[in-house]
Structure formats: structure tokens, C-alpha cells
Design a protein around this motif. Structure first.
Motif, short mmCIF file in Angstrom:
data_model
loop_
_atom_site.label_atom_id
_atom_site.label_comp_id
_atom_site.label_asym_id
_atom_site.label_seq_id
_atom_site.Cartn_x
_atom_site.Cartn_y
_atom_site.Cartn_z
N UNK A 166 0.83 -1.20 0.00
CA UNK A 166 0.00 0.00 0.00
C UNK A 166 0.87 1.26 0.00
N UNK A 167 2.01 1.21 0.68
CA UNK A 167 2.92 2.36 0.69
C UNK A 167 3.40 2.67 -0.73
N UNK A 168 3.66 1.63 -1.50
CA UNK A 168 4.22 1.80 -2.85
C UNK A 168 3.14 2.05 -3.90
N UNK A 169 1.89 1.74 -3.57
CA UNK A 169 0.78 2.00 -4.48
C UNK A 169 -0.45 2.38 -3.65
N UNK A 170 -0.50 3.62 -3.17
CA UNK A 170 -1.53 4.02 -2.20
C UNK A 170 -2.88 4.33 -2.82
N UNK A 171 -3.48 3.33 -3.41
CA UNK A 171 -4.79 3.52 -4.03
C UNK A 171 -5.86 3.66 -2.95
N UNK A 172 -6.76 4.61 -3.17
CA UNK A 172 -7.90 4.76 -2.27
C UNK A 172 -7.64 5.54 -1.00
N UNK A 173 -6.44 6.09 -0.83
CA UNK A 173 -6.13 6.85 0.37
C UNK A 173 -6.23 8.34 0.11
N UNK A 174 -6.47 9.09 1.18
CA UNK A 174 -6.49 10.55 1.11
C UNK A 174 -5.07 11.04 1.37
N UNK A 175 -4.41 11.55 0.34
CA UNK A 175 -3.00 11.90 0.44
C UNK A 175 -2.82 13.36 0.86
N UNK A 176 -1.68 13.67 1.47
CA UNK A 176 -1.38 15.07 1.80
C UNK A 176 -1.45 15.93 0.55
N UNK A 177 -1.96 17.14 0.70
CA UNK A 177 -2.10 18.03 -0.44
C UNK A 177 -0.72 18.33 -1.04
N UNK A 178 -0.60 18.16 -2.34
CA UNK A 178 0.67 18.37 -3.01
C UNK A 178 1.37 17.08 -3.37
N UNK A 179 0.85 15.96 -2.87
CA UNK A 179 1.43 14.65 -3.20
C UNK A 179 0.62 14.03 -4.32
N UNK A 180 1.29 13.63 -5.38
CA UNK A 180 0.61 13.10 -6.55
C UNK A 180 -0.02 11.74 -6.26
N UNK A 181 -1.19 11.44 -6.85
CA UNK A 181 -1.80 10.12 -6.68
C UNK A 181 -0.85 9.02 -7.13
N UNK A 182 -0.77 7.96 -6.33
CA UNK A 182 0.11 6.85 -6.67
C UNK A 182 1.54 7.03 -6.25
N UNK A 183 1.88 8.17 -5.63
CA UNK A 183 3.26 8.42 -5.22
C UNK A 183 3.65 7.52 -4.06
N UNK A 202 -5.19 -2.24 7.02
CA UNK A 202 -3.97 -1.63 6.51
C UNK A 202 -4.27 -0.24 5.96
N UNK A 203 -5.44 -0.07 5.34
CA UNK A 203 -5.81 1.25 4.80
C UNK A 203 -5.96 2.27 5.91
N UNK A 204 -6.65 1.89 6.99
CA UNK A 204 -6.83 2.83 8.10
C UNK A 204 -5.52 3.10 8.84
N UNK A 205 -4.66 2.08 8.89
CA UNK A 205 -3.37 2.26 9.55
C UNK A 205 -2.54 3.32 8.83
N UNK A 206 -2.37 3.14 7.53
CA UNK A 206 -1.57 4.09 6.76
C UNK A 206 -2.23 5.46 6.74
#
Length: 364
Positions: A166-183, A202-206
Motif C-alpha cells: 500500500x505504501x508503494x501503491x496508495x490507491x484509495x487513500x487521502x493523500x497530503x495536499x501536493x502529493x501526486x496520486x500513486x506516489x 492496513x488502509x486505516x493504519x496508513x
């Protein structure tokens, strides 16, 4: 006639003391060994009259923390559970706790409860706080593999493989603003102490780690990154290098200034931790951070090796703490282009303007 009535009464009492406890056992399990015959019948009868208050949840609702203080009485706990909408009736809950002997074994701690839980189940949950939450700590400077390695012994149900995937392919997560999807999320998992449910996904943990990272970034810090000409991923990448290079918090703004000066001059960053990140796990040393580095190590062909490639690495090399992020947002103003560890074991550094001065600062 009187004798007959007395016999009927005795028979009725005998049946009550025999049948009521038996019925109660079927519904509520074995009574506490500390209850006498009369108490078993009395508590059993009361519980049978209150089944709807103990076997049916209050209803739907959000999870909420519930804290039991050390030495708190069962009366107080039952009352607060009803007050918080977690059980229907404090009196009925208290009766069950005493019947089952759980009033003597409930433990102080932090529990996560919700109105959708059956009151009887809540009684069982508050016997053991460790069944609900665990403390999980991320240290500043850890790379994601070090976090993953902690998972099997943490008490969490998340596996290292699913975490790293999930760290290497963070699909479905709310990412910090400025971070590209999939980063890649290396660098964006905020160090610190967390109280987590054992059954967290794992999704809620990350997402929990990411949310804390976002909450710690103030508008002033973001403005500081912008003043230095860095976007968020670039700033976190530089902060991750400052994190691994610095030992003393007060020095980190000065270390950041050295890297800014080198970038402005078009020089390579020449940072040892970037080489260590590129090398990966050292099986002989049993560490992710090879030390010492050889001359051949410094020639490693990797985009993360800042001795070989100019500019910042493709992404952060670890998860920096707040002081490293602040150092990048608010660097010192200095004339220095070099630094190296002092020879006194303090963890501080000697800074130099020229390479010649830098060489002179080497340990004898």
C-alpha cells in the motif's frame, strides 16, 4: 391444610432455586463462584427479566473511546456507559457484571466501544484493555521497511507485505495536499506514538499516519518550503536527508543551509544517508543503514546516490520528524558548503566554507 400450603411453598421455593439459576446459566453463562444459592436465584431472576436490556445493542453509532480509571467502581462504569449511549440500562448491566463476577475483574484502560455492541459483549471487552488497542511507535528517521518489520510483533493484524504494497501503491487513500496520486509514501508517515485498534485495516493504519503528517504541517511551514523554492515532495525529501544527517535538533537548520547552499551552487549533495538508502538492507550488519561506507559504496549507480547524481533523490529516504521539516522550512543563513561529525562523540558537526577547511576538520 396449613401443612399442605407450607409444603407447596417449600416446593415452589425449591423449584425457584433450581430452575431459575439453570435458565440464567443458559442465557448468561456460569455465575460467579462467590454467589450463594439465594444470590444465584435472585440475580438470575433479575437478569431473565432484563434480557432485552442486555442482549440487544442500543443501536447504530460511531466508535468512541471509553476510559476506565484505576479503582473505579462497577456502579460508576455502568452509569457512564448508559450516559454515553453504550448500554440501555446501567442497573441491568451492573447486575450482569456482579452475576458473572466481572465486577471484580474489569481493568482500567482505554477501550473503543460503539452503541452497536451487545452490552454483554461490552462487559467482556472491559476485562482486558490489551484486546482493544496497542501502542505503536514510529521513530524519526525510520524508512518504511523498518516500520514494516515492527508489525509482526506489534499486536496489529496488518502484515508487512500488505503494508509495503500500500505504501508503494496508495490507491484509495487521502493523500497530503501536493502529493501526486500513486506516489510512494516514504517520508509521509509521521513519526510518533499511536494508540491503534488491534484489528485496524492496513488502509486505516496508513491513513492514520498520513493524517498526522498533514496535521503537523502548518501554513507557515508550507510557506517556508515555497520560499525555498521547493514543493511538498521536494521539501520532505530534503527533510529526510537532514533527519539522517543530524543528531542534535539545534543543528538541523544549519545542516539544511549547507544543502541549500550546495544546490544553489549546482553542487552534488554528497550525502552518505542517500547512499545507505540506495544500498538497502545489509545482511552482514543486520541494518538498513550500512556503516561505514566504502569508496565503492559511494560509486553505487542509483538515482538515490547524491554522490553520483545531482539534485534531490526521487523521493524521501526516510520518514523525517517535525524538527527536520521545520529546518527545511526555516533554514539557517550560513556561508557553509561542508560539514562532518566532530571527533568528540557529541553528535555535533564541524562546518566549513571550503573543501580544504573540510579536510582539516577530519579526525586525527
Amino acid at each position: 391444610m396449613i401443612l399442605m400450603v407450607a409444603c407447596v411453598g417449600i416446593l415452589g421455593a425449591f423449584l425457584a432455586f433450581d430452575t431459575i439459576p439453570a435458565q440464567a446459566r443458559k442465557v448468561y453463562g456460569q455465575p460467579s463462584a462467590g454467589l450463594g444459592l439465594f444470590d444465584r436465584a435472585w440475580y438470575g431472576a433479575q437478569l431473565l427479566l432484563n434480557q432485552s436490556k442486555l442482549l440487544v445493542p442500543v443501536g447504530e453509532g460511531a466508535q468512541q473511546p471509553f476510559i476506565i480509571q484505576s479503582g473505579e467502581s462497577v456502579n460508576s462504569v455502568a452509569y457512564r456507559l448508559e450516559e454515553n449511549g453504550l448500554v440501555r440500562d446501567a442497573g441491568a448491566f451492573r447486575l450482569y457484571m456482579i452475576y458473572a463476577g466481572m465486577d471484580q475483574t474489569m481493568r482500567a484502560g482505554i477501550y473503543t466501544l460503539n452503541p452497536g455492541m451487545i452490552p454483554m459483549d461490552i462487559a467482556g471487552i472491559i476485562q482486558n484493555p490489551t484486546s482493544q488497542e496497542v501502542t505503536f511507535v514510529i521513530l524519526p528517521g525510520w524508512r518504511v521497511e523498518e516500520i514494516a518489520n515492527l508489525l509482526p510483533t506489534s499486536g496489529l493484524s496488518v502484515t508487512p507485505d500488505e503494508f509495503l504494497a500500500l505504501i508503494r501503491n496508495p490507491a484509495g487513500l487521502s493523500l497530503p495536499e501536493g502529493l501526486e496520486p500513486g506516489a510512494n509514501l516514504e517520508g509521509f508517515l509521521a513519526p510518533g506514538e499511536y494508540q491503534l485498534r488491534r484489528d485496524i485495516s492496513v488502509e486505516n493504519l496508513v491513513q492514520t499516519f498520513l493524517d498526522r503528517f498533514s496535521s503537523e504541517l502548518t501554513p507557515d511551514m508550507l510557506a517556508g518550503f515555497e520560499r525555498q523554492g521547493l514543493n511538498l515532495p521536494e521539501a520532505v525529501t530534503l527533510a529526510s536527508i537532514v533527519e539522517k544527517e543530524g543528531v542534535v535538533d539545534d543543528e538541523r537548520p544549519m545542516i539544511a543551509s549547507v544543502f541549500y547552499n550546495r544546490m544553489q551552487a549546482g553542487m552534488n549533495l554528497d550525502s552518505d544517508p542517500t547512499v545507505q538508502y540506495a544500498l538497502g538492507y545489509n545482511a552482514a550488519q543486520q541494518t538498513w543503514w550500512t556503516n561505514p561506507l566504502s569508496l565503492d559504496d559511494l560509486k553505487t549507480d542509483s538515482p538515490f546516490n547524491t554522490y553520483v547524481y545531482n539534485g534531490l533523490p526521487p523521493h524521501p529516504i526516510c520518514n523525517p520528524g517535525l524538527t527536520a521539516l521545520q529546518a527545511v522550512a526555516y533554514p539557517a543563513q550560513s556561508p557553509y558548503y561542508y560539514f562532518r561529525a566532530r571527533c568528540d562523540g557529541t553528535g555535533t558537526h564541524a562546518f566549513a566554507k571550503t573543501y580544504e577547511e573540510h579536510v582539516q576538520n577530519a579526525c586525527p
